[in-house]
Design a protein around this motif. Structure first.
Motif, PDB file in Angstrom:
ATOM      1  N   PRO A  78      -8.574  -8.253  -1.256  1.00 49.50           N
ATOM      2  CA  PRO A  78      -7.401  -9.080  -0.914  1.00 49.50           C
ATOM      3  C   PRO A  78      -6.190  -8.187  -0.659  1.00 49.50           C
ATOM      4  CG  PRO A  78      -8.568 -10.026  -2.773  1.00 49.50           C
ATOM      5  CD  PRO A  78      -9.196  -8.684  -2.523  1.00 49.50           C
ATOM      6  N   HIS A  79      -5.398  -8.531   0.342  1.00 52.95           N
ATOM      7  CA  HIS A  79      -4.373  -7.582   0.790  1.00 52.95           C
ATOM      8  C   HIS A  79      -3.306  -7.300  -0.261  1.00 52.95           C
ATOM      9  CE1 HIS A  79      -0.952 -10.319   1.671  1.00 52.95           C
ATOM     10  NE2 HIS A  79      -1.868 -11.207   1.972  1.00 52.95           N
ATOM     11  N   GLU A  80      -3.013  -8.248  -1.145  1.00 48.86           N
ATOM     12  CA  GLU A  80      -2.034  -7.975  -2.201  1.00 48.86           C
ATOM     13  C   GLU A  80      -2.551  -6.883  -3.134  1.00 48.86           C
ATOM     14  OE1 GLU A  80      -3.208 -10.992  -1.572  1.00 48.86           O
ATOM     15  OE2 GLU A  80      -1.528 -12.337  -1.091  1.00 48.86           O
ATOM     16  N   ARG A  81      -3.787  -7.010  -3.555  1.00 45.68           N
ATOM     17  CA  ARG A  81      -4.402  -6.010  -4.423  1.00 45.68           C
ATOM     18  C   ARG A  81      -4.575  -4.696  -3.660  1.00 45.68           C
ATOM     19  NH1 ARG A  81      -5.021  -3.314  -9.012  1.00 45.68           N
ATOM     20  NH2 ARG A  81      -7.185  -2.697  -9.453  1.00 45.68           N
ATOM     21  N   PHE A  82      -4.930  -4.803  -2.385  1.00 42.45           N
ATOM     22  CA  PHE A  82      -5.102  -3.591  -1.576  1.00 42.45           C
ATOM     23  C   PHE A  82      -3.805  -2.793  -1.494  1.00 42.45           C
ATOM     24  CE2 PHE A  82      -4.434  -1.503   2.513  1.00 42.45           C
ATOM     25  CZ  PHE A  82      -5.461  -0.584   2.492  1.00 42.45           C
ATOM     26  N   SER A  83      -2.686  -3.463  -1.252  1.00 40.36           N
ATOM     27  CA  SER A  83      -1.396  -2.777  -1.148  1.00 40.36           C
ATOM     28  C   SER A  83      -1.060  -2.046  -2.437  1.00 40.36           C
ATOM     29  CB  SER A  83      -0.282  -3.776  -0.814  1.00 40.36           C
ATOM     30  OG  SER A  83      -0.479  -4.331   0.469  1.00 40.36           O
ATOM     31  N   GLU A  84      -1.377  -2.666  -3.555  1.00 41.41           N
ATOM     32  CA  GLU A  84      -1.134  -2.039  -4.855  1.00 41.41           C
ATOM     33  C   GLU A  84      -1.939  -0.753  -4.997  1.00 41.41           C
ATOM     34  OE1 GLU A  84      -2.151  -2.944  -9.563  1.00 41.41           O
ATOM     35  OE2 GLU A  84      -2.082  -4.602  -8.118  1.00 41.41           O
ATOM     36  N   LEU A  85      -3.218  -0.826  -4.668  1.00 36.44           N
ATOM     37  CA  LEU A  85      -4.089   0.349  -4.794  1.00 36.44           C
ATOM     38  C   LEU A  85      -3.735   1.427  -3.764  1.00 36.44           C
ATOM     39  CD1 LEU A  85      -7.512  -1.468  -5.325  1.00 36.44           C
ATOM     40  CD2 LEU A  85      -6.143  -0.266  -7.054  1.00 36.44           C
ATOM     41  N   TYR A  86      -3.366   1.000  -2.581  1.00 39.37           N
ATOM     42  CA  TYR A  86      -3.019   1.917  -1.489  1.00 39.37           C
ATOM     43  C   TYR A  86      -1.930   2.888  -1.933  1.00 39.37           C
ATOM     44  CZ  TYR A  86      -1.419   3.298   3.243  1.00 39.37           C
ATOM     45  OH  TYR A  86      -1.044   3.992   4.380  1.00 39.37           O
ATOM     46  N   TRP A  87      -0.878   2.362  -2.569  1.00 40.22           N
ATOM     47  CA  TRP A  87       0.241   3.212  -2.991  1.00 40.22           C
ATOM     48  C   TRP A  87      -0.034   3.900  -4.321  1.00 40.22           C
ATOM     49  CZ3 TRP A  87       2.685   4.364   0.996  1.00 40.22           C
ATOM     50  CH2 TRP A  87       2.993   3.407   1.981  1.00 40.22           C
ATOM     51  N   LYS A  88      -0.709   3.218  -5.222  1.00 34.56           N
ATOM     52  CA  LYS A  88      -0.983   3.796  -6.537  1.00 34.56           C
ATOM     53  C   LYS A  88      -1.790   5.082  -6.439  1.00 34.56           C
ATOM     54  CE  LYS A  88      -3.419   2.715 -10.858  1.00 34.56           C
ATOM     55  NZ  LYS A  88      -4.223   1.669 -11.578  1.00 34.56           N
ATOM     56  N   LEU A  89      -2.758   5.114  -5.545  1.00 31.33           N
ATOM     57  CA  LEU A  89      -3.654   6.264  -5.437  1.00 31.33           C
ATOM     58  C   LEU A  89      -3.216   7.272  -4.368  1.00 31.33           C
ATOM     59  CD1 LEU A  89      -7.070   4.363  -5.735  1.00 31.33           C
ATOM     60  CD2 LEU A  89      -5.735   5.469  -7.540  1.00 31.33           C
ATOM     61  N   ARG A  90      -2.048   7.054  -3.789  1.00 30.71           N
ATOM     62  CA  ARG A  90      -1.613   7.880  -2.659  1.00 30.71           C
ATOM     63  C   ARG A  90      -1.176   9.307  -3.028  1.00 30.71           C
ATOM     64  NH1 ARG A  90      -2.902   6.227   2.543  1.00 30.71           N
ATOM     65  NH2 ARG A  90      -1.558   7.288   4.034  1.00 30.71           N
ATOM     66  N   PRO A  91      -0.500   9.547  -4.147  1.00 33.25           N
ATOM     67  CA  PRO A  91       0.033  10.889  -4.410  1.00 33.25           C
ATOM     68  C   PRO A  91      -0.958  12.045  -4.257  1.00 33.25           C
ATOM     69  CG  PRO A  91       1.012   9.345  -5.928  1.00 33.25           C
ATOM     70  CD  PRO A  91      -0.048   8.579  -5.174  1.00 33.25           C
ATOM     71  N   ALA A 106     -11.970   6.186  -3.482  1.00 33.99           N
ATOM     72  CA  ALA A 106     -11.279   5.882  -4.735  1.00 33.99           C
ATOM     73  C   ALA A 106     -10.625   4.506  -4.684  1.00 33.99           C
ATOM     74  CB  ALA A 106     -10.232   6.959  -5.020  1.00 33.99           C
ATOM     75  N   VAL A 107     -10.070   4.139  -3.530  1.00 33.15           N
ATOM     76  CA  VAL A 107      -9.412   2.839  -3.394  1.00 33.15           C
ATOM     77  C   VAL A 107     -10.406   1.710  -3.633  1.00 33.15           C
ATOM     78  CG1 VAL A 107      -8.298   1.259  -1.759  1.00 33.15           C
ATOM     79  CG2 VAL A 107      -7.562   3.641  -1.863  1.00 33.15           C
ATOM     80  N   VAL A 108     -11.518   1.726  -2.909  1.00 36.20           N
ATOM     81  CA  VAL A 108     -12.492   0.633  -3.079  1.00 36.20           C
ATOM     82  C   VAL A 108     -13.221   0.746  -4.406  1.00 36.20           C
ATOM     83  CG1 VAL A 108     -12.785   0.339  -0.596  1.00 36.20           C
ATOM     84  CG2 VAL A 108     -14.321   1.883  -1.840  1.00 36.20           C
ATOM     85  N   GLY A 109     -13.295   1.952  -4.950  1.00 34.65           N
ATOM     86  CA  GLY A 109     -13.949   2.141  -6.243  1.00 34.65           C
ATOM     87  C   GLY A 109     -13.248   1.404  -7.360  1.00 34.65           C
TER      88      GLY A 109
END
Length: 276
Positions: A78-91, A106-109
């Motif tokens: 779901p795009h709300e959860r995706f956006s959260e993971l997208y930025w959280k794992l970005r660094p 890692a994102v889908v994991g």
């Protein structure tokens, strides 16, 4: 007696005349001092020798909801959860610690999902394309600065695959002397080391640099090293803030508020996300 009275009146009038003259001189002095102060105030704008631009939400437009939904769909999240993971794992991705396949795995994991090679390739492509829409106002400003002789540098948090795509697909960057991508230096903004890398490359004193970034923490970090830093929101508002503080050309609805004839040779270039 008459002679005494004449001398007395003469001295009296002379004193009055002298007093008026002194008063006039004082008024003139005060007026000239105020005028000089006003002119000095106008000339107190700082001069800069180089300009450093952030990329995401400055030179390029912000990613859209459609961009995020498209990547979320490929991931099956779901795009709300995706956006959260997208930025959280970005660094670590921006820092260059991991590559694209590792990042997307890692994102889908996080949702106990998996991706095929084709899906990963699609995600890297969509991600890259989402940050290549130019912010025309900022791009025109960069062109103006380049034309006026100001050396330009890009300082951006960006992973390897996206940085190479942006370099090839964003023609305006051809006028930049340096493209500083976080993935190539193992450091991301607002870590101070990447700003130090920038200073080492430019070989310009911090107080001679103007830095534009849309994130307050990045602006504050650069300022701690003495770099003139301005928070970027819209081109118009940012240009107004810059114009009030720095002796530098700014755009104004297609025209330049200061013509090139107003810049001395000392100001000209010497011969020689949220991906932020």
């Amino acid at each position: 007696m008459a002679c005494f009275r004449f001398c007395f009146h003469s001295v009296h009038f002379a004193r009055i005349h002298l007093g008026m003259h002194v008063y006039t001189c004082i008024i003139r002095f005060m007026h000239d001092t105020a005028k000089r102060s006003a002119l000095q105030g106008l000339s107190q704008k700082r001069s800069v020798r180089a300009v450093v631009f952030d990329y995401g939400n400055v030179l390029c437009l912000e990613q859209t909801l459609e961009d995020m939904k498209g990547m979320a769909l490929v991931c099956g999240i779901p795009h709300e959860r995706f956006s959260e993971l997208y930025w959280k794992l970005r660094p670590p991705y921006d820092r260059g610690d991991i590559d694209g396949p590792a990042y997307w795995t890692a994102v889908v994991g996080q949702q106990e999902l998996g991706l095929s090679r084709d899906q990963i390739a699609t995600l890297i492509k969509l991600d890259s394309e989402s940050i290549t829409r130019p912010n025309q106002g900022a791009v025109q400003w960069a062109k103006l600065l380049h034309h006026e002789g100001f050396p330009l540098t890009l300082l951006s948090n960006m992973p390897l695959e996206l940085s190479r795509h942006v370099t090839k697909s964003f023609p305006s960057l051809s006028t930049f002397e340096y493209l500083i991508y976080s993935c190539d230096y193992g450091s991301i903004k607002p870590e101070l080391s990447i700003y130090r890398n920038c200073l080492e490359l430019l070989k310009v004193a911090p107080q001679d640099i103007l830095y534009l970034d849309d994130r307050a923490e990045n602006v504050e970090a650069a300022a701690r090293l003495g770099i003139n830093s301005v928070l970027f929101d819209t081109v118009e508002k940012t240009a107004s803030r810059v114009e009030s503080r720095f002796d530098i050309p700014v755009p104004s609805y297609g025209r330049c508020r200061q013509s090139s004839s107003q810049y001395s040779s000392t100001n000209r270039r010497p011969d020689r996300m949220k991906s932020d």
